[in-house]
Design a protein around this motif. Structure first.
Motif, mmCIF file in Angstrom:
data_model
loop_
_atom_site.group_PDB
_atom_site.id
_atom_site.type_symbol
_atom_site.label_atom_id
_atom_site.label_comp_id
_atom_site.label_asym_id
_atom_site.label_seq_id
_atom_site.Cartn_x
_atom_site.Cartn_y
_atom_site.Cartn_z
ATOM 1 N N TRP A 77 7.856 28.549 69.347
ATOM 2 C CA TRP A 77 9.084 27.821 69.030
ATOM 3 C C TRP A 77 8.781 26.333 69.097
ATOM 4 N N PRO A 81 15.156 31.072 72.791
ATOM 5 C CA PRO A 81 14.708 32.123 71.868
ATOM 6 C C PRO A 81 14.020 33.227 72.664
ATOM 7 N N TRP A 91 12.425 28.676 65.551
ATOM 8 C CA TRP A 91 11.448 29.717 65.866
ATOM 9 C C TRP A 91 11.393 30.722 64.721
#
Length: 307
Positions: free
Chosen positions: A302, A275, A246
């Motif tokens: 991501w 994330p 990400w």
């Protein structure tokens, strides 16, 4: 009859196959050349442990469900009753509507309506796209109201390194390029302090090593990046595995070893790698909290890929 997890949207491309469930815009299955990259769940199953869900307008926890914003006090419903927190936002159980359905790409939307604890109207747009690089998810939050809105987002996949050996988390190797960890209380996982992982070597995976019997349910930050991209990898002994990467929209990542000793069927069967645009309890601490102005938007993304 409509499955419990909603409509099933299948996409395929470049050796990858995914099924997106419309409830929570969740990744229900993701495979590469037939190998599971995440822990799946059944179409007619109530999604366990937030598996594959899109988390918004906050990921992780709001401690006690209480926060102040723009001079007003708010109380959210306590959706993690065992610990007394508001967990993983409001979008996870919304029914998302199709906007685009293609062979390798879908776009879905839902609106979080103003409600007690979160009196803001925000549209959540979720795009999934399969390319040679894997499955990319893009989440856009759009403020449809007249007041600024607090915002955070993230995914909740449980990565799998070795689909042939479910429950083998202990034997997998983790690469986690984070030099700081958010310590938490043992009983409620409430945030305590951001500290160097040097002080907590059990959570230092900057040099890849096997997970072993380490318990992890912590957020990490101060991520090492390559051209702005951070990546976490989990691999099996034979080198197969799964990675998620990400950009700088997510300065945090939650790692969880899926410890459910009360339920052997789900105990340590995958590694949650999430994330996050903000820290746990960011609605109170402000760490990474995004504020979307009226008519504004925020985008984060991501990608999950096979190793």
């Amino acid at each position: 009859m409509l499955p419990v997890s909603g409509r099933q949207l299948s996409i395929t491309g470049h050796g990858y196959d995914a099924v997106i469930a419309s409830v929570g815009a969740a990744v229900r299955t993701l495979t590469h050349e037939g190998r599971d990259l995440i822990v799946p769940f059944d179409a007619d199953q109530v999604r366990p442990n937030y598996r594959g869900a899109t988390l918004a307008p906050w990921p992780n926890r709001v401690v006690d469900g209480r926060y102040a914003f723009a001079g007003a006090q708010h109380q959210l419903a306590l959706t993690e009753p065992s610990r007394g927190h508001a967990l993983h936002g409001l979008a996870a159980w919304l029914e998302f509507t199709d906007q685009v359905v293609e062979s390798d790409r879908v776009v879905l939307t839902a609106v979080i309506e103003p409600q007690l604890g979160y009196p803001f109207r925000v549209q959540v747009e979720v795009e999934y796209h399969l390319t040679a690089d894997g499955l990319t998810q893009v989440v856009t939050g759009r403020n449809l109201g007249t007041d600024a809105a607090p915002w955070g987002t993230g995914p909740h996949p449980y990565l799998v390194a070795d689909a042939a050996r479910p429950g083998a988390v202990d034997a997998w190797t983790l690469s986690l390029p984070a030099s700081e960890v958010l310590t938490v209380t043992d009983d409620r996982l409430s945030p305590v302090a951001v500290e160097p992982v040097d002080r907590h070597p059990q959570w230092d995976f900057r040099t890849p090593r096997t997970i072993g019997d380490t318990f992890v349910d912590h957020a990490f930050t101060a991520l090492a990046r390559d051209d702005g991209i951070a990546e976490v990898r989990v691999t099996a002994a034979d080198g197969t595995g799964t990675a998620i990467s990400w950009d700088e929209a997510c300065p945090w990542v939650q790692i969880h070893t899926a410890d459910t000793p009360e339920c052997e069927a789900t105990h340590r069967i995958g590694l949650a790698v999430e994330p996050m645009t903000c820290a746990p309890d960011a609605f109170n601490s402000g760490a990474g909290l995004v504020v979307i102005d009226a008519s504004g938007e925020h985008i984060a993304s991501w990608t999950i890929r096979a190793l």
